[in-house]
Design a protein around this motif. Structure first.
Motif, PDB file in Angstrom:
ATOM      1  N   ASP A   7       0.808  -1.213   0.000  1.00 38.12           N
ATOM      2  CA  ASP A   7       0.000   0.000   0.000  1.00 38.12           C
ATOM      3  C   ASP A   7       0.841   1.263   0.000  1.00 38.12           C
ATOM      4  O   ASP A   7       0.309   2.355  -0.115  1.00 38.12           O
ATOM      5  N   HIS A   8       2.182   1.154   0.153  1.00 37.83           N
ATOM      6  CA  HIS A   8       3.042   2.324   0.115  1.00 37.83           C
ATOM      7  C   HIS A   8       3.448   2.688  -1.304  1.00 37.83           C
ATOM      8  O   HIS A   8       4.115   3.696  -1.506  1.00 37.83           O
ATOM      9  N   SER A   9       3.081   1.907  -2.279  1.00 36.00           N
ATOM     10  CA  SER A   9       3.372   2.230  -3.668  1.00 36.00           C
ATOM     11  C   SER A   9       2.475   3.376  -4.125  1.00 36.00           C
ATOM     12  O   SER A   9       1.263   3.357  -3.888  1.00 36.00           O
ATOM     13  N   PRO A  10       3.049   4.401  -4.780  1.00 37.50           N
ATOM     14  CA  PRO A  10       2.202   5.489  -5.283  1.00 37.50           C
ATOM     15  C   PRO A  10       1.091   4.991  -6.206  1.00 37.50           C
ATOM     16  O   PRO A  10      -0.007   5.550  -6.208  1.00 37.50           O
ATOM     17  N   TRP A  11       1.372   3.951  -6.992  1.00 40.25           N
ATOM     18  CA  TRP A  11       0.326   3.428  -7.872  1.00 40.25           C
ATOM     19  C   TRP A  11      -0.815   2.798  -7.076  1.00 40.25           C
ATOM     20  O   TRP A  11      -1.983   2.951  -7.436  1.00 40.25           O
ATOM     21  N   ARG A  12      -0.479   2.089  -6.003  1.00 43.01           N
ATOM     22  CA  ARG A  12      -1.535   1.517  -5.166  1.00 43.01           C
ATOM     23  C   ARG A  12      -2.359   2.623  -4.512  1.00 43.01           C
ATOM     24  O   ARG A  12      -3.580   2.511  -4.374  1.00 43.01           O
ATOM     25  N   ILE A  13      -1.675   3.674  -4.089  1.00 44.96           N
ATOM     26  CA  ILE A  13      -2.372   4.824  -3.515  1.00 44.96           C
ATOM     27  C   ILE A  13      -3.281   5.470  -4.556  1.00 44.96           C
ATOM     28  O   ILE A  13      -4.435   5.814  -4.276  1.00 44.96           O
ATOM     29  N   PHE A  14      -2.761   5.624  -5.771  1.00 41.05           N
ATOM     30  CA  PHE A  14      -3.558   6.228  -6.837  1.00 41.05           C
ATOM     31  C   PHE A  14      -4.842   5.434  -7.082  1.00 41.05           C
ATOM     32  O   PHE A  14      -5.939   6.009  -7.159  1.00 41.05           O
ATOM     33  N   PHE A  15      -4.734   4.117  -7.194  1.00 42.51           N
ATOM     34  CA  PHE A  15      -5.917   3.319  -7.495  1.00 42.51           C
ATOM     35  C   PHE A  15      -6.880   3.251  -6.314  1.00 42.51           C
ATOM     36  O   PHE A  15      -8.100   3.169  -6.504  1.00 42.51           O
ATOM     37  N   ALA A  16      -6.359   3.308  -5.084  1.00 44.12           N
ATOM     38  CA  ALA A  16      -7.242   3.364  -3.916  1.00 44.12           C
ATOM     39  C   ALA A  16      -8.080   4.629  -3.938  1.00 44.12           C
ATOM     40  O   ALA A  16      -9.300   4.596  -3.695  1.00 44.12           O
ATOM     41  N   PHE A  17      -7.440   5.758  -4.246  1.00 45.43           N
ATOM     42  CA  PHE A  17      -8.177   7.022  -4.295  1.00 45.43           C
ATOM     43  C   PHE A  17      -8.994   7.148  -5.576  1.00 45.43           C
ATOM     44  O   PHE A  17     -10.010   7.847  -5.596  1.00 45.43           O
ATOM     45  N   LEU A  18      -8.570   6.492  -6.645  1.00 43.95           N
ATOM     46  CA  LEU A  18      -9.355   6.530  -7.876  1.00 43.95           C
ATOM     47  C   LEU A  18     -10.726   5.891  -7.669  1.00 43.95           C
ATOM     48  O   LEU A  18     -11.737   6.389  -8.176  1.00 43.95           O
ATOM     49  N   ARG A  19     -10.758   4.797  -6.911  1.00 46.55           N
ATOM     50  CA  ARG A  19     -12.054   4.162  -6.623  1.00 46.55           C
ATOM     51  C   ARG A  19     -12.967   5.112  -5.877  1.00 46.55           C
ATOM     52  O   ARG A  19     -14.175   5.194  -6.155  1.00 46.55           O
ATOM     53  N   LEU A  20     -12.404   5.877  -4.947  1.00 49.41           N
ATOM     54  CA  LEU A  20     -13.208   6.856  -4.232  1.00 49.41           C
ATOM     55  C   LEU A  20     -13.571   8.030  -5.135  1.00 49.41           C
ATOM     56  O   LEU A  20     -14.669   8.585  -5.034  1.00 49.41           O
ATOM     57  N   GLY A  21     -12.650   8.416  -6.014  1.00 49.06           N
ATOM     58  CA  GLY A  21     -12.942   9.506  -6.938  1.00 49.06           C
ATOM     59  C   GLY A  21     -14.068   9.184  -7.894  1.00 49.06           C
ATOM     60  O   GLY A  21     -14.745  10.091  -8.389  1.00 49.06           O
ATOM     61  N   LEU A  22     -14.298   7.898  -8.136  1.00 49.21           N
ATOM     62  CA  LEU A  22     -15.373   7.475  -9.029  1.00 49.21           C
ATOM     63  C   LEU A  22     -16.697   7.244  -8.304  1.00 49.21           C
ATOM     64  O   LEU A  22     -17.745   7.164  -8.953  1.00 49.21           O
ATOM     65  N   THR A  23     -16.663   7.123  -6.975  1.00 51.83           N
ATOM     66  CA  THR A  23     -17.876   6.721  -6.256  1.00 51.83           C
ATOM     67  C   THR A  23     -18.262   7.631  -5.099  1.00 51.83           C
ATOM     68  O   THR A  23     -19.356   7.458  -4.542  1.00 51.83           O
ATOM     69  N   SER A  24     -17.419   8.589  -4.710  1.00 49.66           N
ATOM     70  CA  SER A  24     -17.678   9.369  -3.491  1.00 49.66           C
ATOM     71  C   SER A  24     -18.558  10.567  -3.794  1.00 49.66           C
ATOM     72  O   SER A  24     -18.077  11.677  -3.993  1.00 49.66           O
ATOM     73  N   PHE A  25     -19.853  10.336  -3.811  1.00 46.40           N
ATOM     74  CA  PHE A  25     -20.829  11.405  -3.989  1.00 46.40           C
ATOM     75  C   PHE A  25     -21.147  12.023  -2.623  1.00 46.40           C
ATOM     76  O   PHE A  25     -20.898  11.438  -1.576  1.00 46.40           O
TER      77      PHE A  25
END
Length: 403
Positions: A7-25
């Motif tokens: 989870d310390h990989s920037p790519w893993r961080i990006f995809f974790a937040f991308l899921r929220l960026g697509l669903t966090s209304f």
């Protein structure tokens, strides 16, 4: 320095937040609920207390609090690359959608079905209620902090302004400093922030230099791009409370100047309610709606970077000093009061504007209650609850049962 594994990989961080960026209304308060569920409960990146400390810090800073919390989480996992990855994952989905809207349907009115939009507002009630429920159980364990939570909620509702919120947090911190007792070996878990004090001072200096220097440069040099950057940087640097508070500043910057027509501004305001992610991405819509040569994708990204730049500089500049302060017992005692007040702020926001803006009749309450039960007791993923609630509201509205 954080290790770059899992989870310390920037790519893993990006995809974790991308899921929220697509669903966090649901706006900034709901975003904090989504963040808590994902990074405190599910991934356990930090403790409940550490998360509340971050929320309290970002409430003090100007700019979008939820985005700043995301940047701070990214910093704690992978330094500067992690902060940028968190910001990009959370911000780009709504920014790209709004740029497309500006280029396509912005001049033809809102096309999103009213029932679907209403369902997104209703599910925000459940998300915020879940956050209040969980944080109150953890951060308000005694009568004093429960009382502080309730008092903070009442005061914020009586003083509905960013200044009122800041005053309540300061007052709660003073009460906590005097009255709260924290154990010498408390459960606080410091964030592994890979930013030194010297670097923090440099970032804060850059923030102030841009805030003071951009207006002077914009007045001396007749460059349209510089004037745009100045206007959007100041909006991101000077607005306290974030979210909807920035809209009057942006309207004053882009409509009287003729950069964006009033009807286009209002159309974009309606559209931004229907996309996930931070409300500050409205800047991307406005930039894409401007006249040539700074319009479309170029204008959208220019305004997006300008309005978020102050947040990055402030978080990077303040975090190193915050880490040192909050390790002291006096600071922890004050934070105990501040954390209770933060729960009170969320409780007040649950009522106004989240509840009052979404719950108007019995089907609204039933849908919000169902979403809350699904989140808290059935442990459904937030994105699944969002989809189910919005679809249900759409169907009820089509059947004439909601509206």
């Amino acid at each position: 320095m954080p290790s770059h594994t899992s989870d310390h990989s920037p790519w893993r961080i990006f995809f974790a937040f991308l899921r929220l960026g697509l669903t966090s209304f649901g706006g900034p308060v709901a975003h904090l609920g989504y963040f808590r569920q994902e990074f405190v409960i599910r991934r356990q990146w930090l403790s409940e207390r550490g998360y509340a400390d971050l929320v309290a810090l970002c409430q003090f800073l100007p700019g979008p609090a939820s985005s700043q919390v995301g940047m701070a989480l990214g910093f704690s996992r992978a330094g500067y690359a992690g902060a940028l990855a968190a910001w990009a994952g959370f911000t780009l989905p709504s920014a790209l959608a709004l740029i497309l809207l500006a280029q396509g349907v912005a001049h033809h009115g809102e096309r999103i079905p009213s029932g679907l939009l209403h369902g997104l507002k209703v599910v925000a009630v459940a998300v915020v209620a879940q956050a209040v429920w969980g944080m109150a159980r953890s951060l308000c364990p005694d009568r004093l902090r429960i009382t502080l939570m309730a008092a903070a909620a009442c005061l914020v509702l009586l003083l509905p302004s960013a200044a009122g919120q800041a005053a309540v947090i300061v007052l709660a911190g003073l009460v906590g400093l005097v009255c709260c007792r924290v154990p010498r070996d408390g459960t606080h878990e410091p964030l592994p922030i890979a930013i030194g004090h010297r670097a923090g001072l440099l970032w804060l200096s850059a923030f102030l230099a841009l805030l003071l220097g951009l207006p002077i440069l914009a007045a001396l040099l007749p460059w349209h791009a510089l004037q745009i950057v100045d206007a959007f940087y100041r909006a991101g640097a000077l607005v306290f409370g974030g979210g909807h508070v920035v809209l009057p500043l942006l309207q004053a910057a882009v409509v009287p100047s003729g950069w964006v027509a009033q009807d286009v501004f209002l159309a974009g305001y309606g559209a931004v309610q229907a996309v996930p992610g931070p409300l500050f991405t409205f800047a991307a819509f406005l930039g894409a709606s401007m006249p040539e040569p700074y319009s479309g994708w170029l204008g959208g990204m220019l305004c997006l970077l300008a309005i978020f730049a102050p947040s990055f500089l402030l978080v990077a500049g303040v975090l190193p000093f915050w880490e040192g302060l909050r390790r002291s017992r006096h600071t922890q005692a004050a934070l105990a009061g501040v954390n209770a007040a933060v729960v009170g702020l969320l409780l007040a926001a649950l009522y106004q504007p989240v509840w009052t803006g979404a719950i108007g009749q019995a089907p609204d309450f039933g849908l919000a209650l169902s979403a809350f039960v699904a989140l808290v007791f059935w442990k459904w993923s937030p994105w699944l609850v969002v989809v189910a609630s919005a679809s249900t509201a759409w169907l009820l509205d089509a059947a004439g049962l909601m509206g």
